[in-house]
Design an enzyme around this catalytic site. Structure first.
Site, PDB file in Angstrom:
ATOM      1  N   LEU A   9       0.874  -1.173   0.000  1.00 21.36           N
ATOM      2  CA  LEU A   9       0.000   0.000   0.000  1.00 21.36           C
ATOM      3  C   LEU A   9       0.910   1.222   0.000  1.00 21.36           C
ATOM      4  CD1 LEU A   9      -2.622  -1.035   2.759  1.00 21.36           C
ATOM      5  CD2 LEU A   9      -2.553  -1.686   0.342  1.00 21.36           C
ATOM      6  N   VAL A  14       9.207   5.574   0.713  1.00 20.88           N
ATOM      7  CA  VAL A  14       9.516   4.304   1.388  1.00 20.88           C
ATOM      8  C   VAL A  14       9.131   3.111   0.501  1.00 20.88           C
ATOM      9  CG1 VAL A  14       9.227   2.932   3.485  1.00 20.88           C
ATOM     10  CG2 VAL A  14       9.154   5.428   3.639  1.00 20.88           C
ATOM     11  N   THR A  16       9.041   2.778  -2.685  1.00 22.04           N
ATOM     12  CA  THR A  16      10.017   2.562  -3.755  1.00 22.04           C
ATOM     13  C   THR A  16      11.238   1.810  -3.213  1.00 22.04           C
ATOM     14  OG1 THR A  16       9.267   4.599  -4.771  1.00 22.04           O
ATOM     15  CG2 THR A  16      11.399   3.786  -5.484  1.00 22.04           C
ATOM     16  N   LYS A 105       3.945   5.789  11.955  1.00 16.50           N
ATOM     17  CA  LYS A 105       3.971   6.145  13.396  1.00 16.50           C
ATOM     18  C   LYS A 105       2.706   6.877  13.814  1.00 16.50           C
ATOM     19  CE  LYS A 105       6.291   9.558  11.067  1.00 16.50           C
ATOM     20  NZ  LYS A 105       7.396   9.724  10.167  1.00 16.50           N
ATOM     21  N   LYS A 205       6.480   9.055  18.157  1.00 17.17           N
ATOM     22  CA  LYS A 205       7.517   8.012  18.264  1.00 17.17           C
ATOM     23  C   LYS A 205       7.805   7.696  19.735  1.00 17.17           C
ATOM     24  CE  LYS A 205       9.450   9.407  13.829  1.00 17.17           C
ATOM     25  NZ  LYS A 205      10.323  10.394  13.163  1.00 17.17           N
TER      26      LYS A 205
END
Ligand SMILES: NC(=O)C1=CN([C@@H]2O[C@H](COP(=O)(O)OP(=O)(O)OC[C@H]3O[C@@H](n4cnc5c(N)ncnc54)[C@H](OP(=O)(O)O)[C@@H]3O)[C@@H](O)[C@H]2O)C=CC1
Ligand SMILES: N[C@@H](CC=O)C(=O)O
Ligand code: NA
Length: 431
Positions: A9, A14, A16, A105, A205
């Protein structure tokens, strides 16, 4: 040999990287799991967009059901971002017994507990290493590496954008706005960098780290958050003179089974290992009662570092599939949440005041500190351009937040104090 099919999805920064690593490291992955892995279908917003990776057009779709309802797809990798709609998609995937790996996150900080519960109910894995500090294996470091220890303190530089900005302001004297634009150009910042500079990205985070490190259900609302937008070059330079470096620090502390979690710009003593973490790099300092001091350092963002964490999670899902132990990770926290109150939160503080340069003013100020039981570690009095005014910069010894806030109220009420220019937490110790 059966091939494992993945549904992806998102195919941005990221996504790629994930496609490239699955392709380029296929031999290593096969060696570990014993069969080939391929990305079968990829959800995107715009099928016609130019991509940094060569992908057959028929692998792309704008219809999530083609992935979530495909019985051949075993694992969903979510790298599209978003919260509520993405949560629905992942719940759907888990209910269809698909394992999930995510870098999100924003989602895990808010809905992590629910998603982990549904994953466990369906014997599915839900892994999210990339969601904190990108390529640094900090989640595995806490959950596996330090599984036998009692963690009492975590301090993290967990936002690359703000660390980049503060480093350039400190080392090159650059202006905040100029460096923020540079961070956006280099791709560290979120598309709307508000969540970076206001500390919310770091707070998400730290919510995840505190929940795991303290085994307590910490929610985002429990984290006191302040960003870097009010930090000035003068503050940074005064800190430097006193031997401190300014960083946006995520702080999580446990004492007597009570915890506090916060994100704020703070001065670190120059000798602290986190003070040497520069530019877009991230690091998480963890103190465990048995292990002592540890520090996890590396790239907290970017295509290939973040994708490394995502694909490593995928390898772990696939290893669990081979062993038939998916969904067996303990998800419920061991301890009931117990948050510290302001009279239980101790820190040193940096304070910068602009005051009248007159006899007795210094004594008035010091008496407010002593009435509240707080003493100074360092103090500087400096002339300022405006005639009759002076600047006082001081570092306190440890004080409770309650006492320190009382001091600030009383100082603001003094007619000889023109302004409280700035105030920051100061960190340097271990436990
Ligand atoms: N970038 C980084 O360094 C890091 C990112 N993360 C997290 O990873 C996730 C992905 O980040 P990143 O790759 O930077 O994001 P990008 O914006 O680069 O990519 C998002 C991708 O998701 C697709 N997408 C977004 N919304 C939808 C939608 N509603 N329907 C279908 N497709 C959609 C986009 O499609 P299209 O390409 O067609 O526009 C795009 O391919 C986020 O959760 C982020 O917080 C975590 C750590 C570091
Ligand atoms: N915008 C974030 C990206 C990774 O999470 C950051 O600057 O750290
Ligand atoms: Na990580």
């Amino acid at each position: 040999m059966e091939t494992i099919s993945i549904g992806l999805l998102g195919l941005g920064t990221v996504g790629t990287g994930v496609v490239k690593i699955i392709e380029n490291h296929q031999d290593k992955i096969m060696h570990q799991i014993g069969c080939p892995v391929k990305v079968k279908k990829i959800l995107v917003k715009n099928i016609d967009k130019d991509r940094d990776v060569s992908i057959a057009t028929d692998m792309l779709t704008t219809n999530p059901d083609e992935i979530l309802n495909d019985p051949e797809i075993d694992v969903i990798i979510e790298v599209m971002g978003g919260v509520e709609e993405t949560k629905k998609k992942l719940l759907h995937a888990l209910e269809n017994r698909k394992h999930v790996v995510t870098a999100n996150k924003d989602l895990m900080a808010v809905h992590g507990a629910k998603l982990l519960q549904v994953a466990s109910d369906n014997n599915c894995d839900l892994f999210y290493e990339a969601s904190v500090a990108g390529g640094i294996p900090i989640i595995r470091g806490l959950v596996d590496g330090l599984a036998s220890d009692h963690i009492t303190k975590m301090m993290g530089i967990v936002n690359g954008t703000t660390n980049f900005i503060l480093t350039k302001m400190t080392k090159q004297g650059k202006a905040y706005e100029e460096v923020l634009e540079e961070a956006q150009r280099l791709g560290f910042a979120e598309s709307d960098p508000t969540s970076d500079v206001e500390g919310l990205d770091a707070a998400r985070k730290m919510t995840i780290l505190a929940t795991l490190g303290f085994s307590m259900n910490i929610s985002l609302e429990d984290v006191k958050v302040e960003g870097i937008t009010k930090v000035t070059e003068e503050d940074i330079q005064y800190g430097k003179q006193l031997g401190y470096t300014m960083k946006l620090i995520g702080f999580a502390h446990r004492q007597d089974e009570k915890v506090e979690v916060s994100v704020q710009p703070a001065f670190l003593i120059d000798s602290h290992p986190l003070a040497a973490v520069n530019n877009e790099f991230n690091a998480v300092y963890v103190y465990g009662e048995a292990v002592g001091e540890t520090m996890f350092y590396g790239p907290g963002a970017g295509s290939m570092p973040t994708a490394t964490a995502v694909v490593s999670d995928l390898v772990n899902v696939l290893k669990n599939m081979r062993l038939g132990v998916n969904g067996k990770t303990a998800t419920s926290p061991q301890f009931k949440k117990n948050l510290k109150k302001p009279d239980e939160m101790y820190s040193k503080y940096f304070l910068r005041l602009q005051v009248e340069d007159a006899v007795g003013v210094f004594a008035e100020i010091t008496s407010i500190f002593s009435e509240n039981g707080v003493s100074f570690e360092k103090i500087l009095q400096l002339p300022v351009k405006e005639k009759g005014m002076a600047e006082i910069v001081l570092i306190t010894h440890h004080a409770s937040l309650l006492n320190y806030e009382n001091i600030l109220i009383q100082l603001r009420d003094l007619s000889s104090v023109r302004t409280v220019k700035s105030s920051y937490r100061v960190e340097g110790g271990t436990k």
